[in-house]
Design an enzyme around this catalytic site. Sequence first.
Site, mmCIF file in Angstrom:
data_model
loop_
_atom_site.group_PDB
_atom_site.id
_atom_site.type_symbol
_atom_site.label_atom_id
_atom_site.label_comp_id
_atom_site.label_asym_id
_atom_site.label_seq_id
_atom_site.Cartn_x
_atom_site.Cartn_y
_atom_site.Cartn_z
ATOM 1 N N GLY A 1 -4.148 26.744 26.783
ATOM 2 C CA GLY A 1 -5.322 27.570 26.525
ATOM 3 C C GLY A 1 -4.971 29.039 26.388
ATOM 4 O O GLY A 1 -3.833 29.407 26.120
ATOM 5 N N GLY A 2 -5.957 29.865 26.595
ATOM 6 C CA GLY A 2 -5.759 31.292 26.441
ATOM 7 C C GLY A 2 -5.253 31.978 27.707
ATOM 8 O O GLY A 2 -5.178 33.208 27.766
ATOM 9 N N ASP B 1 -1.492 4.092 24.561
ATOM 10 C CA ASP B 1 -2.015 2.811 25.051
ATOM 11 C C ASP B 1 -3.206 3.012 25.986
ATOM 12 O O ASP B 1 -4.333 2.624 25.682
ATOM 13 C CB ASP B 1 -0.916 2.066 25.815
ATOM 14 C CG ASP B 1 0.048 1.367 24.874
ATOM 15 O OD1 ASP B 1 -0.352 1.042 23.745
ATOM 16 O OD2 ASP B 1 1.195 1.137 25.264
ATOM 17 N N GLN C 1 -0.535 -3.337 26.755
ATOM 18 C CA GLN C 1 -1.140 -2.284 27.587
ATOM 19 C C GLN C 1 -2.493 -1.746 27.103
ATOM 20 O O GLN C 1 -3.410 -1.572 27.901
ATOM 21 C CB GLN C 1 -0.163 -1.105 27.732
ATOM 22 C CG GLN C 1 -0.656 -0.080 28.723
ATOM 23 C CD GLN C 1 0.230 1.136 28.918
ATOM 24 O OE1 GLN C 1 -0.220 2.139 29.429
ATOM 25 N NE2 GLN C 1 1.479 1.082 28.540
ATOM 26 N N GLU D 1 3.148 2.232 21.996
ATOM 27 C CA GLU D 1 2.847 3.555 22.558
ATOM 28 C C GLU D 1 3.493 4.739 21.824
ATOM 29 O O GLU D 1 2.826 5.645 21.341
ATOM 30 C CB GLU D 1 3.306 3.556 24.031
ATOM 31 C CG GLU D 1 3.295 4.896 24.725
ATOM 32 C CD GLU D 1 1.893 5.416 24.980
ATOM 33 O OE1 GLU D 1 1.044 4.656 25.455
ATOM 34 O OE2 GLU D 1 1.643 6.607 24.680
#
Length: 425
Positions: free
Chosen positions: A247-248, A168, A17, A139
Amino acid sequence: MSKALEGVKILDFTHVQSGPTSTQLLAWFGADVIKVERPGAGDATRAQLQDVPDVDSLYFTMLNHNKRSITLDSKTAKGKDVLWRLVKECDVLVENFAPGALARMGLTWEKIHEANPRMILASVKGFGPGRYEDCKVYENVAQCAGGSASTTGFRDGIPMVTGAQIGDSGTGLHLALGIVTALFHRTVTGLGQKVDCAMQDSVLNLCRVKLRDQQRLDHGPLTEYSQFGEGIPFGDSTPRAGNDSGGGQPGRILKCKGWEHDPNAYLYFITQAAVWAPICDIIGEPDWKTDPGYATPKARLPHLNEIFTRIEAWTMKHDKFEAMDILNAYDIPCGPILSMKEIAADESLRKTGTIVEVEHPTRGTYLTVGNPIKLSASPSEVTRSPLLGEHTDEILRSVLKYTDAEVDEIANSGAVGRIEKIAAE
Ligand code: CAO
């Protein structure tokens, strides 16, 4: 319209892959990708996870569009001759064999550079130089070693791998960027160079926010993690955070109408600070707009469980698409959890060519992904993957300029195979 990479010849010595995703991207942009496969069997994925007997698997077809296939035994003398002709003819050699395999075929960087100083040698390995450099890697090993698994899943559960093939296909993307960068650099230097991508490094690059959090831990708890609001102390490494937002802006996956019988009746909801007021109005908590315990992002952090429970009471009254429509009208960031069935039927994705139907001589029509990168002057058209050895003669004659007699001699020696039937797994 011309293709962006028209005229670039890729010697595609990749399999499985990671490597094939990289060369498929280059092929979508118009490079002539010549996939070299072992006579008789070809890329192992042709016969893996076969849904139709004796037909190239979807695993193979979906990673090898827009390429040509030549079968070639690189361990025979004549096969080696053909391979070196390809090295001299092509711009880039891409490979993802186990460490050392390319050199065992005689293809060292020094010899390649001597034979064709303009050639770029691009390689995927599981690990970069260091204690694991000789390891074979698939993977999930990369997801585990790159920091993804230790930070994915729920805090009280085991580490998890993700469905997205970041080891991959993620490494394939990184490699493709390395290749076009080296091609650009070659326009200045006139010389090729080596491009190396380790799967561990690529996964880590995609997990950088978790390395960020690792360092933030030195200065106190990670306040946007649910664990903080639950009063559970942090350890000394970035924990698994369930579906908390990276995130924030705190977010969660919330149940929608029908969740009891539909495994995908969920919505990702983000309590973005900028739209806190409409969120409060929609969920029926207008007082939270001014209540000092809820009015600011910082004040809300210890109450995230309570807040999301309240929001979920609202989302459970709507199906995920209805909820999207209502929330989008107020620019509240959210997204439905889409099943693969829903994605496969998505009209917009089909219109943009992100999902395409392809015709295959032995499989018939099948669905696949198209190029997710859209160039305005060089659109990608997805063409089917090649049958094993489909272009052997064509490549020997038209790319390598062998005469008919030479082609017959090479074929009779067993060094190459012409179009071949694919063995079932
Ligand atoms: N003619 C003759 N021999 C060929 C050939 C050809 N056309 N193509 C390949 N071979 C030979 C190689 O020369 C090698 O032989 P030796 O080991 O005797 O030198 C042999 O085939 C097997 O190559 P391999 O070791 O790469 O293959 P594998 O199936 O054992 O391992 C994988 C597969 C993926 C674990 C390994 O290639 C690897 O670690 N690659 C780097 C990391 C990577 O890309 N992983 C992602 C894979 S997708 O999940």
